[in-house]
Design a protein around this motif. Structure first.
Motif, PDB file in Angstrom:
ATOM      1  N   MET A 205     131.533  56.487  51.677  1.00 59.04           N
ATOM      2  CA  MET A 205     132.825  56.596  52.580  1.00 59.04           C
ATOM      3  C   MET A 205     134.125  56.749  51.946  1.00 59.04           C
ATOM      4  N   SER A 206     134.016  56.280  50.725  1.00 56.80           N
ATOM      5  CA  SER A 206     135.271  56.420  49.923  1.00 56.80           C
ATOM      6  C   SER A 206     135.431  57.768  49.517  1.00 56.80           C
ATOM      7  N   ILE A 207     134.367  58.367  49.077  1.00 51.53           N
ATOM      8  CA  ILE A 207     134.375  59.975  48.811  1.00 51.53           C
ATOM      9  C   ILE A 207     134.898  60.585  50.031  1.00 51.53           C
ATOM     10  N   PHE A 208     134.107  60.378  51.286  1.00 47.32           N
ATOM     11  CA  PHE A 208     134.241  61.196  52.293  1.00 47.32           C
ATOM     12  C   PHE A 208     135.625  61.142  52.685  1.00 47.32           C
ATOM     13  N   TYR A 209     136.273  60.004  53.010  1.00 47.89           N
ATOM     14  CA  TYR A 209     137.672  59.905  53.462  1.00 47.89           C
ATOM     15  C   TYR A 209     138.793  60.377  52.330  1.00 47.89           C
ATOM     16  N   GLY A 210     138.180  60.469  51.024  1.00 53.58           N
ATOM     17  CA  GLY A 210     139.026  60.983  50.071  1.00 53.58           C
ATOM     18  C   GLY A 210     139.098  62.562  50.331  1.00 53.58           C
ATOM     19  N   ILE A 211     137.900  63.039  50.715  1.00 52.23           N
ATOM     20  CA  ILE A 211     137.982  64.561  51.008  1.00 52.23           C
ATOM     21  C   ILE A 211     138.785  64.790  52.174  1.00 52.23           C
ATOM     22  N   ARG A 212     138.684  63.950  53.294  1.00 50.55           N
ATOM     23  CA  ARG A 212     139.305  64.124  54.527  1.00 50.55           C
ATOM     24  C   ARG A 212     140.807  63.975  54.432  1.00 50.55           C
ATOM     25  N   ASP A 213     141.289  63.404  53.354  1.00 54.84           N
ATOM     26  CA  ASP A 213     142.665  62.984  53.211  1.00 54.84           C
ATOM     27  C   ASP A 213     143.341  64.302  52.377  1.00 54.84           C
ATOM     28  N   ILE A 214     142.485  65.205  52.006  1.00 54.15           N
ATOM     29  CA  ILE A 214     143.148  66.389  51.386  1.00 54.15           C
ATOM     30  C   ILE A 214     143.889  67.258  52.414  1.00 54.15           C
ATOM     31  N   LYS A 215     145.123  67.484  52.467  1.00 57.41           N
ATOM     32  CA  LYS A 215     145.693  68.015  53.409  1.00 57.41           C
ATOM     33  C   LYS A 215     145.527  69.430  53.748  1.00 57.41           C
ATOM     34  N   LEU A 217     143.037  71.370  53.578  1.00 65.37           N
ATOM     35  CA  LEU A 217     141.570  71.679  53.790  1.00 65.37           C
ATOM     36  C   LEU A 217     141.397  72.274  55.288  1.00 65.37           C
ATOM     37  N   LYS A 218     140.736  73.139  55.452  1.00 67.75           N
ATOM     38  CA  LYS A 218     140.677  74.310  56.398  1.00 67.75           C
ATOM     39  C   LYS A 218     139.551  73.528  57.579  1.00 67.75           C
ATOM     40  N   LYS A 219     138.740  72.966  56.912  1.00 72.62           N
ATOM     41  CA  LYS A 219     137.850  72.204  57.996  1.00 72.62           C
ATOM     42  C   LYS A 219     137.508  70.799  57.427  1.00 72.62           C
ATOM     43  N   LYS A 220     137.959  69.828  58.176  1.00 75.34           N
ATOM     44  CA  LYS A 220     137.861  68.415  57.453  1.00 75.34           C
ATOM     45  C   LYS A 220     136.365  68.086  57.854  1.00 75.34           C
ATOM     46  N   LEU A 259     129.466  68.305  53.426  1.00 71.99           N
ATOM     47  CA  LEU A 259     130.626  67.870  53.937  1.00 71.99           C
ATOM     48  C   LEU A 259     131.461  69.149  53.862  1.00 71.99           C
ATOM     49  N   LEU A 260     131.744  69.854  52.974  1.00 75.61           N
ATOM     50  CA  LEU A 260     132.562  71.083  52.793  1.00 75.61           C
ATOM     51  C   LEU A 260     131.862  72.485  53.185  1.00 75.61           C
ATOM     52  N   LYS A 261     132.383  73.093  54.265  1.00 75.81           N
ATOM     53  CA  LYS A 261     131.509  74.154  54.707  1.00 75.81           C
ATOM     54  C   LYS A 261     132.050  75.732  54.626  1.00 75.81           C
ATOM     55  N   ASN A 262     133.014  75.746  53.595  1.00 79.74           N
ATOM     56  CA  ASN A 262     133.267  76.984  53.412  1.00 79.74           C
ATOM     57  C   ASN A 262     134.005  77.184  51.625  1.00 79.74           C
ATOM     58  N   GLU A 263     134.158  78.342  51.348  1.00 83.41           N
ATOM     59  CA  GLU A 263     134.238  78.427  49.930  1.00 83.41           C
ATOM     60  C   GLU A 263     135.644  78.171  49.755  1.00 83.41           C
ATOM     61  N   GLN A 264     136.605  78.337  50.518  1.00 84.75           N
ATOM     62  CA  GLN A 264     137.832  77.836  50.326  1.00 84.75           C
ATOM     63  C   GLN A 264     138.037  76.157  49.935  1.00 84.75           C
ATOM     64  N   ASP A 265     137.585  75.619  50.925  1.00 88.78           N
ATOM     65  CA  ASP A 265     137.452  74.004  50.643  1.00 88.78           C
ATOM     66  C   ASP A 265     136.753  73.474  49.685  1.00 88.78           C
ATOM     67  N   SER A 266     135.802  74.261  49.385  1.00 89.06           N
ATOM     68  CA  SER A 266     135.023  73.752  48.319  1.00 89.06           C
ATOM     69  C   SER A 266     135.767  74.124  46.828  1.00 89.06           C
TER      70      SER A 266
END
Length: 280
Positions: A205-215, A217-220, A259-266
């Motif tokens: 969950m720490s990794i998951f919410y850390g990814i979601r906190d990236i402003k 991101l095209k798709k959280k 978790l990340l579904k496009n090349e831009q976010d990855s």
């Protein structure tokens, strides 16, 4: 009867209140929220919790309001008349009932899900105003009014792809499903993985919410994607300690494609990981 969530669905107090208010007021419940927050699943769980049958109307970009009522197959009737079929005088034989008609026709109250209403044309919600208000519609081919035997519990979902008309909104009870906080998310994870190691839940969950906190991101990533990712971690035998190591260094956690579904976010995530290297 009231809805309080189920064993398989963690409903916040606000969501429980919204469902029960809509049922009490006999108004459609309009549910919005990020994809993957359980909007569609809510209708299934409400039906299960209240012991009612579920009728599902999946809306597409080409869906019209008329299809929810009925469709008259004039071509089939013409063909049968040319072939001398004896059913041509039975017009009802050529009418295909829509989900709204089926829900109206039920001998018991049912739950009707109108899923992703915002996918259809902007006039689609307006075309249903009378039917949702009066719980009836007129079938011109049969020359009769179809009335609901029991007013269905209607749940309508929207991903907010387009604005819905004010006249339609006035007829609904609205609720926005906020993205779960960590405490609620842990309860959701516990439902799916009741025997999961506490440390693995915490680190994932720490990794998951850390990814979601990236402003930027095209798709959280969504709740359902977290559940999928944890499943892959278990299958891949990724330990909680190994996840902790990934948090400390620049390596990308395994199965990040869940978790990340496009090349831009990855690419963005990888760049940020390289930039914020942490010492062991």
């Amino acid at each position: 009867m009231s809805f309080q969530g189920t064993e398989n669905y963690i409903a916040t107090r606000a969501l429980q209140v919204a469902v029960n208010a809509a049922v009490t007021l006999q108004k459609p419940l309009l549910i919005k929220g990020e994809p993957g927050t359980g909007k569609t699943l809510l209708a299934y769980e409400v039906a299960a919790a209240l012991g009612k049958s579920l009728f599902t109307w999946n809306v597409k970009s080409t869906t019209t309001a008329q299809q929810g009522l009925y469709e008259y197959d004039a071509v089939a009737r013409l063909r049968d008349s040319q072939l001398g079929d004896g059913n041509i005088n039975d017009i009802e034989h050529y009418i295909k009932k829509g989900k709204l008609w089926e829900a109206f026709d039920s001998e018991e109250q049912v739950v009707l899900l109108i899923d992703e209403i915002d996918k259809a044309d902007i006039e689609f919600p307006n075309d249903l105003l009378n039917e949702l208000d009066k719980m009836e519609f007129y079938c011109y081919e049969l020359k009769r009014t179809i009335k609901a035997k029991h007013r269905p519990i209607i749940i309508i979902t929207s991903n907010n792809e387009k604005e819905l008309p004010d006249a339609f909104l006035r007829r609904c009870f609205f609720h926005y499903i906020s993205f779960p906080d960590r405490e609620t998310m842990k309860q959701i994870v516990d439902v799916h993985y009741p025997d999961l190691e506490e440390k693995l839940i915490t680190n994932s969950m720490s990794i998951f919410y850390g990814i979601r906190d990236i402003k930027a991101l095209k798709k959280k990533p969504s709740t359902s994607e977290l559940i999928d990712w944890i499943k892959l971690l278990l299958v891949g035998k990724v330990s909680a300690d190994l996840l902790e190591d990934f948090q400390r260094n620049t390596e990308i956690p395994p199965f990040i494609g869940a978790l990340l579904k496009n090349e831009q976010d990855s690419g963005l995530y990888e760049a940020l990981r390289n930039k914020t290297k942490r010492p062991y």
